[in-house]
Design a protein around this motif. Sequence first.
Motif, short mmCIF file in Angstrom:
data_model
loop_
_atom_site.label_atom_id
_atom_site.label_comp_id
_atom_site.label_asym_id
_atom_site.label_seq_id
_atom_site.Cartn_x
_atom_site.Cartn_y
_atom_site.Cartn_z
N PHE A 133 -56.71 -1.56 -8.26
CA PHE A 133 -56.73 -2.81 -9.05
C PHE A 133 -55.29 -3.35 -9.14
O PHE A 133 -54.38 -2.66 -9.60
CB PHE A 133 -57.27 -2.54 -10.44
N ASP A 134 -55.09 -4.56 -8.68
CA ASP A 134 -53.78 -5.21 -8.73
C ASP A 134 -53.99 -6.60 -9.34
O ASP A 134 -54.36 -7.54 -8.64
CB ASP A 134 -53.17 -5.32 -7.32
N GLU A 135 -53.76 -6.70 -10.66
CA GLU A 135 -54.09 -7.93 -11.36
C GLU A 135 -53.32 -9.15 -10.83
O GLU A 135 -53.88 -10.25 -10.72
CB GLU A 135 -53.86 -7.78 -12.87
N LYS A 136 -52.06 -8.95 -10.46
CA LYS A 136 -51.27 -10.08 -9.99
C LYS A 136 -51.76 -10.58 -8.63
O LYS A 136 -51.86 -11.79 -8.41
CB LYS A 136 -49.79 -9.70 -9.92
N MET A 137 -52.10 -9.67 -7.75
CA MET A 137 -52.61 -10.07 -6.44
C MET A 137 -54.01 -10.72 -6.59
O MET A 137 -54.29 -11.75 -5.98
CB MET A 137 -52.70 -8.87 -5.52
N LEU A 138 -54.85 -10.12 -7.43
CA LEU A 138 -56.21 -10.61 -7.58
C LEU A 138 -56.25 -11.98 -8.24
O LEU A 138 -57.17 -12.77 -8.00
CB LEU A 138 -57.04 -9.61 -8.38
N LEU A 139 -55.26 -12.27 -9.09
CA LEU A 139 -55.22 -13.55 -9.78
C LEU A 139 -54.43 -14.61 -9.04
O LEU A 139 -54.37 -15.76 -9.46
CB LEU A 139 -54.63 -13.36 -11.19
N GLU A 144 -58.59 -8.06 -20.15
CA GLU A 144 -59.96 -8.55 -20.35
C GLU A 144 -60.17 -9.85 -19.60
O GLU A 144 -61.16 -10.01 -18.85
CB GLU A 144 -60.22 -8.76 -21.84
N LEU A 145 -59.25 -10.81 -19.75
CA LEU A 145 -59.43 -12.10 -19.11
C LEU A 145 -59.13 -12.05 -17.62
O LEU A 145 -59.72 -12.81 -16.83
CB LEU A 145 -58.57 -13.16 -19.79
N ALA A 146 -58.22 -11.17 -17.21
CA ALA A 146 -57.97 -11.02 -15.77
C ALA A 146 -59.24 -10.55 -15.06
O ALA A 146 -59.63 -11.10 -14.02
CB ALA A 146 -56.84 -10.02 -15.53
N ILE A 147 -59.91 -9.56 -15.63
CA ILE A 147 -61.15 -9.06 -15.04
C ILE A 147 -62.23 -10.14 -15.08
O ILE A 147 -62.97 -10.34 -14.11
CB ILE A 147 -61.60 -7.77 -15.75
N ALA A 148 -62.33 -10.86 -16.21
CA ALA A 148 -63.32 -11.92 -16.32
C ALA A 148 -63.10 -13.00 -15.26
O ALA A 148 -64.05 -13.49 -14.65
CB ALA A 148 -63.27 -12.54 -17.72
#
Length: 306
Positions: free
Chosen positions: A299-305, A100-104
């Motif tokens: 979707f790659d949460e680690k790369m996007l963050l 949730e917070l990664a997307i936010a």
Amino acid sequence: MDKILEKFLRKRKHAIKGPEKYKNIFEDNIVRITYYIEHGKTQGEEFFNERLPFAPWEKLNIELSGQCKIYENIAQASLVKNSVLGAEHLSYYLNYGYYELAIAHIKQKRCFIRFGVENEGVISPGSVFQLATAVLLHQHDYAGHFYKLFQAGYMKHWVNRSKSHIGDFIILLFDKVKGSNTLKPIVDDFAYQAILDNWDSTDLTKVTAYLNQLCDDQVAQVASPPSKMFFEFDNMNWQFTPYAALMLLTLRAQHDLENPDFEHPGFGNVTSLLLTQPVAPQKDEVLEQLVAKLHEQGFDEKMLLA
């Protein structure tokens, strides 16, 4: 304080029925998430932007936040009934909260690219309790990812904050102890500056006073009417767990500082709730399938963050 405490304790008894209250939300969210898994998008209106097209997962919101609420409610009901932290259910809450917070966070970054303005007040005030939970479960990587959101956006007013200073305290305490120690309160007359300045005090009388202050304030804010605008504490899932006090105690313990045996009339023995071993975040079957779909969509949460 006696009447306030009585009102708080009456409300606290109702927390045992919290999971039942959110049962329909949980079931509705399963339907929504299943739709996303099957169709690769949420139900409802789609948005377009020529500068930076919207990814389908940017519309995921209630699907994740609703699951957070039910798992946190189950954990809190366990706390009220059995005086123990429901670590397993908090671990599910932590993992849903992570996505949730990664997307936010990613949406906040993209908002400026798309529209050239900061999107203020769109991060839930309850998101700070996800940071606190990561600390309580000794999940340093998760806490670090959550902190990045607040490090980037707290002073830009991304968080929809109420008149409470408890959320500010959780962010600023982490920044002080584990982060960059560069954030400053965005509110006048910040209520907990003395605690930040002395979080590592060896004077247990002083630490006990700080813990009482945090717990007394939470009790008063939970008991307050909605007109007082402590709206993070209008939600049952955030009312009866002393997150701020537990976070302070946990961070002190992680730095080998002695803690007082602290008991509070609203929360019982708070020190006894501390976890001594890390609790690994868990994905339920639905989240496993959803994450697999997100990764399938690139979707790659680690790369996007990063």
